[in-house]
Design an enzyme around this catalytic site. Structure first.
Site, PDB file in Angstrom:
ATOM      1  CG  ASP A  47      -1.887   1.151   1.233  1.00 13.55           C
ATOM      2  OD1 ASP A  47      -2.897   1.053   0.517  1.00 13.55           O
ATOM      3  OD2 ASP A  47      -1.634   2.148   1.935  1.00 13.55           O
ATOM      4  CE1 TYR A  52       0.774   7.576   2.605  1.00 17.70           C
ATOM      5  CE2 TYR A  52       1.113   5.293   1.917  1.00 17.70           C
ATOM      6  CZ  TYR A  52       0.354   6.253   2.572  1.00 17.70           C
ATOM      7  OH  TYR A  52      -0.802   5.881   3.202  1.00 17.70           O
ATOM      8  CE  LYS A  83      -3.671   4.675   0.686  1.00 18.44           C
ATOM      9  NZ  LYS A  83      -2.212   4.442   0.812  1.00 18.44           N
ATOM     10  CG  HIS A 117      -4.350   9.761   0.311  1.00 19.86           C
ATOM     11  ND1 HIS A 117      -2.995   9.649   0.109  1.00 19.86           N
ATOM     12  CD2 HIS A 117      -4.541   9.342   1.580  1.00 19.86           C
ATOM     13  CE1 HIS A 117      -2.413   9.175   1.198  1.00 19.86           C
ATOM     14  NE2 HIS A 117      -3.336   9.003   2.114  1.00 19.86           N
TER      15      HIS A 117
END
Length: 286
Positions: A47, A52, A83, A117
């Protein structure tokens, strides 16, 4: 009882491993090795997210594993999520940013799942984003689409929208025994939408909770394993994260025992609302 995560069927017929590895706050420099080592111990679900900034690193680790043993290690056996972050939402922005994300995972060919997200934009932007994601599924660059941090009101926007051709397969939210989100969970399950639990380990804040410690001793497990097992037995797809290679094994060693209904009940605090992350976008109304 299998000692590895089992597949869960999504509402579009595709499958997702019931336990995955989260990559929030995992530096790009570490993410490749962590993904590779996770695959070696049995993880098949990763994930990531645009926020990120480690999509490329995660993909690099997966590609290393695939190239190591092409006969046995197959792309179809790995489930990769990203996301769309808030600044990249909206129809054109989503299409552009998704193209950039696909470039970062070049060699893997597609994302298994792409999520919005968070709902922290506005209704028009959220639905434009969904339109772009539906088109990505039609093009084949994305296999499944869903949402993250969505409250019931946000999910209903999609379900009631006349432009919806693909239903969300997942809502990924922070869930733990002190944050059970019953309204969201019940709504999702009643609408055949899987619930993914992130931060199941409470960012470490509840690992010394007396009840958790007592139950861990009873089953001969670590407190973290008890929290992960709680999510699985509650029917969630669970996403523990670690940047420590040595903990990868213990976090996946949760399939050789079952917590009793009585112990699950003693762990569960439906009347509490403890958010351990720095945000709770499910409360956003805009």
């Amino acid at each position: 009882m299998s000692n590895l995560p089992q597949p869960r069927k999504l509402n579009n017929g595709r499958e997702i491993p019931e336990l995955g590895l989260g990559f929030w706050m995992t530096p790009e420099s570490k993410s490749s090795d962590i993904a590779y080592n996770a695959l070696k111990v049995g993880y098949r679900h990763f994930d990531s997210a645009q926020w990120y900034m480690n999509e490329k690193g995660v993909a690099k680790g997966i590609l290393r594993w695939l190239k190591e043993d092409p006969k046995n290690n197959k792309r179809k056996d790995v489930f990769l999520t990203t996301k769309i972050k808030e600044p990249n939402q909206g129809y054109e922005n989503t299409k552009r940013s998704l193209k950039e994300s696909l470039e970062k995972i070049k060699g893997l060919g597609y994302f298994d799942l792409v999520l919005i997200h968070s709902p922290q934009t506005n209704k028009a932007t959220r639905l434009e984003t969904w339109k772009a994601l539906q088109e990505a599924v039609e093009e084949g660059t994305v296999k499944s689409i869903g949402v993250s941090n969505y409250a019931v009101v946000h999910i209903q926007e999609i379900l009631k929208w006349e432009g919806m051709t693909i239903k969300p397969v997942i809502n990924q939210v922070e869930i733990n025994p002190w944050l059970t989100r019953q309204e969201i969970v019940n709504f999702c399950h009643n609408n055949d939408i899987e619930v993914e639990a992130y931060s199941p380990l409470t960012r470490g804040k509840k690992l010394n909770d007396p009840t958790i410690v007592k139950i861990a001793k009873k089953y001969g497990k670590e407190p973290a394993q008890i929290l992960i097992r709680w999510s699985l037995q509650k029917g969630f797809i669970v996403l523990p994260k670690t940047t420590h290679t040595e903990r990868l094994q213990s976090n996946i060693d949760v399939f050789d025992f079952t917590i009793s209904d009585e112990d699950i009940a003693s762990m569960t605090h439906d009347d509490e609302y403890q958010v351990f992350c720095s945000w709770d976008p499910t409360t956003y109304r805009g």
